[in-house]
Design a protein around this motif. Sequence first.
Motif, short mmCIF file in Angstrom:
data_model
loop_
_atom_site.label_atom_id
_atom_site.label_comp_id
_atom_site.label_asym_id
_atom_site.label_seq_id
_atom_site.Cartn_x
_atom_site.Cartn_y
_atom_site.Cartn_z
N ASP A 157 30.93 44.74 38.80
CA ASP A 157 32.27 44.22 39.12
C ASP A 157 33.09 44.06 37.85
O ASP A 157 33.89 43.12 37.71
CB ASP A 157 32.16 42.88 39.87
CG ASP A 157 33.49 42.42 40.43
OD1 ASP A 157 33.66 41.19 40.62
OD2 ASP A 157 34.37 43.27 40.66
N ASP B 162 31.49 46.64 43.42
CA ASP B 162 32.78 46.21 43.98
C ASP B 162 33.85 47.25 43.65
O ASP B 162 33.69 48.07 42.73
CB ASP B 162 33.19 44.85 43.39
CG ASP B 162 34.40 44.25 44.13
OD1 ASP B 162 35.12 43.45 43.51
OD2 ASP B 162 34.62 44.60 45.30
N ASN B 163 34.92 47.26 44.42
CA ASN B 163 36.14 48.02 44.11
C ASN B 163 35.96 49.54 44.11
O ASN B 163 36.65 50.26 43.38
CB ASN B 163 36.70 47.61 42.75
CG ASN B 163 36.87 46.13 42.63
OD1 ASN B 163 36.26 45.49 41.78
ND2 ASN B 163 37.67 45.55 43.51
N GLU C 218 40.34 41.78 47.97
CA GLU C 218 40.40 40.32 48.04
C GLU C 218 41.80 39.79 48.35
O GLU C 218 42.79 40.19 47.75
CB GLU C 218 39.87 39.67 46.74
CG GLU C 218 40.41 40.21 45.45
CD GLU C 218 39.58 41.34 44.88
OE1 GLU C 218 38.88 42.03 45.63
OE2 GLU C 218 39.63 41.55 43.66
N MET D 48 41.45 38.37 40.76
CA MET D 48 40.51 39.45 41.08
C MET D 48 39.06 38.99 41.32
O MET D 48 38.11 39.59 40.83
CB MET D 48 40.56 40.53 40.00
CG MET D 48 40.17 40.07 38.61
SD MET D 48 40.15 41.47 37.46
CE MET D 48 39.91 40.61 35.92
MG LIG Z 1 36.09 43.24 41.74
#
Ligand SMILES: [Mg+2]
Length: 214
Positions: free
Chosen positions: A141, A169-170, A199, A40
Amino acid sequence: TGSSRPQRMLKAVQKNATKGDPQSVISAIDHYCRHKEWAMNVGDDKGLILDSVLTEVNPSTALELGTYCGYSTVRIARLLSPGSKLFTVEFNPAFAEVARQIIAYAGLQDKVTLVEGSSGDLIPKMKEQFGIKYFDFVFLDHWKDRYVPDTKLLEDCGLLKKGSVLLADNVICPGAPEYLKYVRNSPRYESRYYKSNLEYTKVEDGLEKSVFLG
Ligand SMILES: [Mg+2]
Ligand SMILES: O=c1[nH]cnc2c(O)cc(-c3ccc(F)cc3)cc12
């Protein structure tokens, strides 16, 4: 007992990267995670967006929530101007141990302070413990359920100034819907979504950039 995924990632760096060369560390991790074992890290697709936002902000003091193995720590620290600092927070001691070694292998240990513990506990202590006035840049993150509380904590602790940039992120996968609602509906932020991929996959994910308006 066998090795862990982070330990195997570290081995791949030590085998395939050049000591003191951050780009070779980034490439070694990306190659390993794309061809051998998914992990990840923010990865190479979203990593290019992280690079461009970071370069635009050119922060003096940056914060990363969620170090994991240090991949994005290396991506950020390699682009910092001389004298600028990156603080990175990791809750998991096993992750932190691998990250320290990967950051050191890249030769970036002088620019990075890795702090072990929970973001909720550590953020209120950062001003006094590290003499930090503000963070110009924050990379979220870690755990999606901490994005909103930790953002509120940064505001309440006076750690954001007008123009500070949050990059999360995400926001699509695994997803941070409450965070998107928070920053997109708040008059205190100007937000923009950068569409990309999870990713090392073709699944959609993206980064949300939010400028604090003071
Ligand atoms: Mg992430
Ligand atoms: O938990 C996470 N923290 C930080 N970043 C993450 C990240 O970039 C991806 C994922 C993730 C995404 C899809 C999946 F099937 C399993 C895990 C988790 C985290």
